[in-house]
Motif scaffolding. Structure first.
Motif, short mmCIF file in Angstrom:
data_model
loop_
_atom_site.label_atom_id
_atom_site.label_comp_id
_atom_site.label_asym_id
_atom_site.label_seq_id
_atom_site.Cartn_x
_atom_site.Cartn_y
_atom_site.Cartn_z
N GLY A 130 0.62 -1.15 -0.07
CA GLY A 130 0.17 -0.04 0.04
C GLY A 130 0.80 1.25 -0.10
N VAL A 131 1.91 1.34 0.74
CA VAL A 131 2.82 2.42 0.90
C VAL A 131 3.25 2.64 -0.80
N GLY A 132 3.78 1.49 -1.34
CA GLY A 132 4.29 1.73 -2.58
C GLY A 132 3.23 2.20 -3.54
N ILE A 133 2.00 1.78 -3.53
CA ILE A 133 0.83 2.34 -4.54
C ILE A 133 0.57 3.66 -4.16
N ALA A 134 0.68 4.13 -2.96
CA ALA A 134 0.27 5.28 -2.41
C ALA A 134 1.41 6.32 -2.96
N LEU A 135 2.50 5.87 -2.78
CA LEU A 135 3.71 6.91 -3.30
C LEU A 135 3.85 6.89 -4.79
N GLY A 136 3.51 6.04 -5.48
CA GLY A 136 3.54 5.96 -7.05
C GLY A 136 2.31 6.91 -7.12
N ALA A 137 1.18 6.87 -6.51
CA ALA A 137 0.17 7.88 -6.90
C ALA A 137 0.65 9.28 -6.81
N ASN A 138 1.18 9.42 -6.01
CA ASN A 138 1.55 11.07 -5.47
C ASN A 138 2.78 11.41 -6.64
N ALA A 167 5.46 5.44 5.84
CA ALA A 167 4.37 6.14 5.13
C ALA A 167 4.41 7.43 5.67
N GLN A 168 4.66 7.65 6.94
CA GLN A 168 4.58 8.95 7.45
C GLN A 168 6.02 9.76 7.12
N ARG A 169 6.98 9.11 6.72
CA ARG A 169 8.37 9.62 6.15
C ARG A 169 7.98 10.26 4.62
N PHE A 170 7.04 9.66 4.11
CA PHE A 170 6.89 10.03 2.83
C PHE A 170 5.64 10.99 2.79
N GLY A 171 5.06 11.21 3.62
CA GLY A 171 3.84 12.07 3.90
C GLY A 171 2.56 11.75 3.09
N LEU A 172 2.30 10.16 3.19
CA LEU A 172 1.22 9.58 2.42
C LEU A 172 -0.12 9.83 3.17
N GLY A 173 -0.74 11.05 2.87
CA GLY A 173 -2.03 11.40 3.38
C GLY A 173 -3.09 10.55 2.53
N ASN A 174 -2.55 9.94 1.41
CA ASN A 174 -3.54 9.07 0.20
C ASN A 174 -3.70 7.82 0.99
N LEU A 175 -3.08 7.37 1.92
CA LEU A 175 -3.09 6.08 2.37
C LEU A 175 -3.96 5.96 3.71
N THR A 176 -4.62 4.91 3.72
CA THR A 176 -5.37 4.72 5.22
C THR A 176 -5.34 3.04 5.47
N ALA A 177 -4.78 2.83 6.46
CA ALA A 177 -4.84 1.49 6.98
C ALA A 177 -6.11 1.35 8.17
N VAL A 178 -6.79 0.27 7.74
CA VAL A 178 -7.95 -0.39 8.45
C VAL A 178 -7.47 -1.38 9.25
N VAL A 179 -7.46 -1.35 10.67
CA VAL A 179 -6.99 -2.61 11.50
C VAL A 179 -8.42 -3.24 12.16
N ASP A 180 -8.37 -4.37 11.87
CA ASP A 180 -9.56 -5.14 12.25
C ASP A 180 -9.09 -5.61 13.73
#
Length: 295
Positions: A130-138, A167-180
């Motif tokens: 997810g980090v990779g996908i969000a970083l790529g999107a940015n 995730a925080q290092r790259f400032g990925l506001g476009n990433l959300t983790a949902v923990v069950d």
């Protein structure tokens, strides 16, 4: 935030009942599979796929779609049930679950199954994807949002925390983790005290997960993972933080095996195969037609 209308609430609740029914019925037909985790996550999955995600089942590869990764890949049957109900493939195809030539394997396979954005199963890897996908999107200037669902037991994997930091290092506001956060796992630490439920329970007993994620620089939201009004509101709040420059985590408090009396709150139904009598009871409790249930 938008308000959930009564009719939509009823539709979401009915869809979740159908999803839970398909989970226990599908696993019973395959004679193998996981039950507890898919049932605890069902309301979250339904809210995501029927209310939140920007997706189109007729165009599963749309480059501008939101992405969803089921990091706890052993709960694939829950995702498949929701994908089928959402229209990615026929509901009848669930009957092929875990067959050798099926598109619906025991863990999600993005090369086989429409709507699956990442192949998962080895616990702890989904958030890094997810980090990779969000970083790529940015980097590409894309505005889609990436959502990753993890289990609380999965958080013991070190790779998760490397991804949390990145995730925080790259400032990925476009990433959300949902923990069950269902408080039960198949195996775990030895019992810490006489009044503990044992080595199957509370993967993060005594740990304030919100404080931990917050300390890593994440936005932290908490929610009752079985209340659709609360879930919908929380998902929208997470989406509103898309441009915050900080990733967001939703800690969803759930009950393992939710929705069926004999599976709720017991590690023994982490996986398992329901008997004919148990299927009848599940169908009654979930208000589902039993036609074909004992196939």
């Amino acid at each position: 935030m938008s308000k959930l209308e009564q009719r939509e609430l009823e539709l979401l609740e009915e869809t979740a009942r159908q999803g839970r029914w398909h989970v226990i019925r599908t696993v019973a037909a395959a004679k193998a599979g996981h039950i507890g985790g898919p049932l605890s996550a069902m309301d979250l999955l339904v809210a995501l796929y029927f209310r939140q995600l920007r997706i189109n089942p007729d165009q599963p590869d749309d480059p501008d779609r939101d992405r969803f990764i089921l990091s706890k890949g052993h709960c694939a049957v829950g995702l498949y049930a929701v994908l089928a109900l959402r229209g990615y493939f026929p509901v009848e195809e669930l009957e092929t679950f875990d067959h050798g030539d099926s598109r619906l394997q025991g863990h999600p396979d993005m090369k086989l199954t429409p709507g699956v954005d990442a192949s998962t199963g080895s616990l702890g890897q989904g958030l890094s994807a997810g980090v990779g996908i969000a970083l790529g999107a940015n980097r590409l200037g894309k505005d889609f949002h990436t959502w990753v669902m993890l289990g609380d037991g999965e958080l013991v994997e070190g790779m998760v925390w490397e991804a949390v930091y990145s995730a925080q290092r790259f400032g990925l506001g476009n990433l959300t983790a949902v923990v069950d956060v269902n408080g039960l796992q198949q195996y775990g630490w030895p019992s810490a005290s006489p009044d503990d439920r044992g080595d199957r329970s509370e993967p993060w007993s005594g740990v304030d997960l919100g404080a931990v994620f917050g300390g890593f620089g994440w936005n932290v939201l908490e929610v009752d993972g079985h209340s659709f009004p609360a879930i919908v509101d929380t998902l929208e709040r997470a989406q509103s933080l898309h441009n915050s420059g900080r990733p967001t985590v939703i800690l969803a408090r759930t009950i393992k095996g939710k929705g069926i009396s004999f599976t709720e709150g017991t590690y023994k139904w982490h996986n398992g195969v329901a008997s004919a009598e148990q299927l009848e009871l599940a169908a009654t409790e979930l208000k589902q037609n039993t036609e074909g249930a004992l196939r």
